[in-house]
Design a protein around this motif. Structure first.
Motif, short mmCIF file in Angstrom:
data_model
loop_
_atom_site.label_atom_id
_atom_site.label_comp_id
_atom_site.label_asym_id
_atom_site.label_seq_id
_atom_site.Cartn_x
_atom_site.Cartn_y
_atom_site.Cartn_z
N VAL A 199 0.83 -1.20 0.00
CA VAL A 199 0.00 0.00 0.00
C VAL A 199 0.87 1.25 0.00
CG1 VAL A 199 -1.64 1.34 1.39
CG2 VAL A 199 -1.98 -1.11 1.08
N LYS A 200 1.93 1.24 0.81
CA LYS A 200 2.82 2.38 0.88
C LYS A 200 3.49 2.63 -0.47
CE LYS A 200 5.25 2.90 4.61
NZ LYS A 200 6.28 2.76 5.65
N LYS A 201 3.94 1.55 -1.14
CA LYS A 201 4.59 1.68 -2.44
C LYS A 201 3.61 2.24 -3.47
CE LYS A 201 7.15 -0.73 -5.94
NZ LYS A 201 7.63 -1.96 -6.50
N LYS A 202 2.38 1.75 -3.46
CA LYS A 202 1.40 2.26 -4.41
C LYS A 202 1.09 3.73 -4.15
CE LYS A 202 -0.75 -1.98 -5.76
NZ LYS A 202 -1.37 -2.17 -7.01
N ASP A 203 1.03 4.13 -2.88
CA ASP A 203 0.80 5.53 -2.54
C ASP A 203 1.95 6.40 -3.04
OD1 ASP A 203 -1.62 4.96 -1.37
OD2 ASP A 203 -0.83 4.96 0.69
N GLU A 204 3.20 5.92 -2.86
CA GLU A 204 4.36 6.67 -3.33
C GLU A 204 4.34 6.79 -4.85
OE1 GLU A 204 7.65 4.52 -1.76
OE2 GLU A 204 7.40 5.32 0.27
N ASP A 205 4.00 5.70 -5.55
CA ASP A 205 3.92 5.75 -7.02
C ASP A 205 2.86 6.75 -7.47
OD1 ASP A 205 5.90 3.86 -7.16
OD2 ASP A 205 4.53 2.17 -7.56
N ALA A 206 1.73 6.76 -6.79
CA ALA A 206 0.66 7.69 -7.14
C ALA A 206 1.10 9.13 -6.90
CB ALA A 206 -0.60 7.38 -6.33
N ALA A 207 1.80 9.38 -5.80
CA ALA A 207 2.29 10.72 -5.51
C ALA A 207 3.30 11.15 -6.57
CB ALA A 207 2.91 10.78 -4.12
N GLN A 208 4.18 10.23 -7.00
CA GLN A 208 5.16 10.54 -8.03
C GLN A 208 4.47 10.88 -9.35
OE1 GLN A 208 8.47 10.84 -7.67
NE2 GLN A 208 8.64 11.43 -9.81
N ARG A 209 3.48 10.10 -9.74
CA ARG A 209 2.74 10.38 -10.98
C ARG A 209 2.05 11.73 -10.89
NH1 ARG A 209 1.22 4.92 -10.46
NH2 ARG A 209 -0.81 5.58 -9.67
N LYS A 210 1.48 12.05 -9.73
CA LYS A 210 0.80 13.32 -9.55
C LYS A 210 1.79 14.48 -9.69
CE LYS A 210 -2.27 15.72 -6.37
NZ LYS A 210 -2.95 15.65 -5.06
N ALA A 211 2.97 14.35 -9.10
CA ALA A 211 3.99 15.39 -9.21
C ALA A 211 4.45 15.56 -10.65
CB ALA A 211 5.17 15.06 -8.30
N ASP A 212 4.64 14.44 -11.37
CA ASP A 212 5.04 14.51 -12.77
C ASP A 212 3.98 15.21 -13.62
OD1 ASP A 212 7.42 13.24 -12.21
OD2 ASP A 212 6.72 11.25 -12.88
N ARG A 213 2.72 14.89 -13.39
CA ARG A 213 1.65 15.55 -14.13
C ARG A 213 1.63 17.05 -13.84
NH1 ARG A 213 -1.69 11.10 -12.59
NH2 ARG A 213 -2.56 12.41 -10.96
N LYS A 214 1.82 17.41 -12.59
CA LYS A 214 1.82 18.82 -12.20
C LYS A 214 2.98 19.56 -12.88
CE LYS A 214 1.56 21.74 -8.11
NZ LYS A 214 1.55 21.77 -6.66
N ARG A 215 4.15 18.92 -12.90
CA ARG A 215 5.32 19.53 -13.53
C ARG A 215 5.09 19.71 -15.03
NH1 ARG A 215 8.86 17.28 -16.44
NH2 ARG A 215 8.43 15.18 -15.70
N ARG A 216 4.56 18.67 -15.70
CA ARG A 216 4.31 18.77 -17.14
C ARG A 216 3.26 19.83 -17.44
NH1 ARG A 216 4.58 12.80 -17.12
NH2 ARG A 216 2.32 12.89 -16.88
N ARG A 217 2.23 19.92 -16.60
CA ARG A 217 1.19 20.93 -16.79
C ARG A 217 1.79 22.33 -16.68
NH1 ARG A 217 -2.29 19.72 -12.67
NH2 ARG A 217 -2.86 17.84 -13.79
N ALA A 218 2.66 22.53 -15.69
CA ALA A 218 3.30 23.84 -15.52
C ALA A 218 4.17 24.17 -16.73
CB ALA A 218 4.14 23.85 -14.24
N GLU A 219 4.90 23.19 -17.26
CA GLU A 219 5.73 23.42 -18.45
C GLU A 219 4.89 23.79 -19.65
OE1 GLU A 219 8.12 19.96 -19.01
OE2 GLU A 219 9.35 20.36 -17.25
N ARG A 220 3.74 23.11 -19.82
CA ARG A 220 2.87 23.44 -20.96
C ARG A 220 2.34 24.87 -20.83
NH1 ARG A 220 0.81 18.03 -20.42
NH2 ARG A 220 -0.91 18.85 -19.18
N LYS A 221 1.99 25.27 -19.62
CA LYS A 221 1.51 26.64 -19.42
C LYS A 221 2.59 27.65 -19.73
CE LYS A 221 -2.12 25.77 -16.05
NZ LYS A 221 -2.57 26.02 -14.68
N LYS A 222 3.84 27.37 -19.27
CA LYS A 222 4.94 28.29 -19.56
C LYS A 222 5.19 28.38 -21.06
CE LYS A 222 7.53 27.80 -15.24
NZ LYS A 222 8.79 27.31 -14.65
#
Length: 174
Positions: free
Chosen positions: A120-143
């Motif tokens: 469960v902890k590993k899946k939560d960490e993977d989900a948090a990593q995917r969320k951070a990656d999506r946020k970073r890509r979204r910010a780059e697209r806006k820039k």
């Protein structure tokens, strides 16, 4: 006597044996159905079925064709009883399932619980990593849409997916 019923007399008075197999007879009169209970011969299967369900045959078997009429109260009480029985069966099944779950819970050891928590902890960490990656890509697209990223090497790095170059570009932009 069923064997006696299987025999039929011929025109000259002699006995002729008739073979009986599951009610189907073949004798002097041709092929047809024979009822051992009523000792009658029927020409086809529909007539045989009508005879089997008929009043004469049922009476010889000892069944009465009369049906007792029920009152409304009797019907209601019978339905209530059936509902109570069904609820009792459902409660028994639920209790059995609950007791099985308790047994299964007791059989599970601490090791299994720890493995589950790690998964469960590993899946939560993977989900948090995917969320951070999506946020970073979204910010780059806006820039990029605003025209803030003009350096083509940074765009190529984003397209290629080289995370070191992208991270350096983010650090320089901040």
């Amino acid at each position: 006597n069923p064997d006696a019923a299987a025999a039929s007399s011929t025109a000259d008075g002699g006995e002729s044996c008739v073979s009986i197999t599951d009610g189907v007879t073949k004798g002097v009169n041709g092929v047809g159905w024979h009822c051992k209970v009523c000792d009658c011969f029927l020409k086809d299967s529909l007539a045989y079925l009508d005879h089997i369900n008929g009043r004469k045959h049922q009476r010889k078997l000892g069944y009465s064709m009369r049906v007792e009429k029920s009152t409304t109260n009797e019907v209601v009480s019978k339905l209530d009883q059936l509902a109570r029985d069904q609820k009792a069966k459902m409660n028994e099944a639920a209790l059995a399932a609950l007791s099985n779950n308790k047994k299964n819970d007791q059989e599970i050891g601490d090791e299994d619980v720890n493995q589950f928590e790690e998964m469960v902890k590993k899946k939560d960490e993977d989900a948090a990593q995917r969320k951070a990656d999506r946020k970073r890509r979204r910010a780059e697209r806006k820039k990029k849409a605003r025209g803030e990223i003009a350096n083509t090497s940074n765009e190529n790095a984003v397209l290629v997916g080289d995370s070191n170059i992208v991270n350096e570009a983010e650090n320089v932009g901040e």
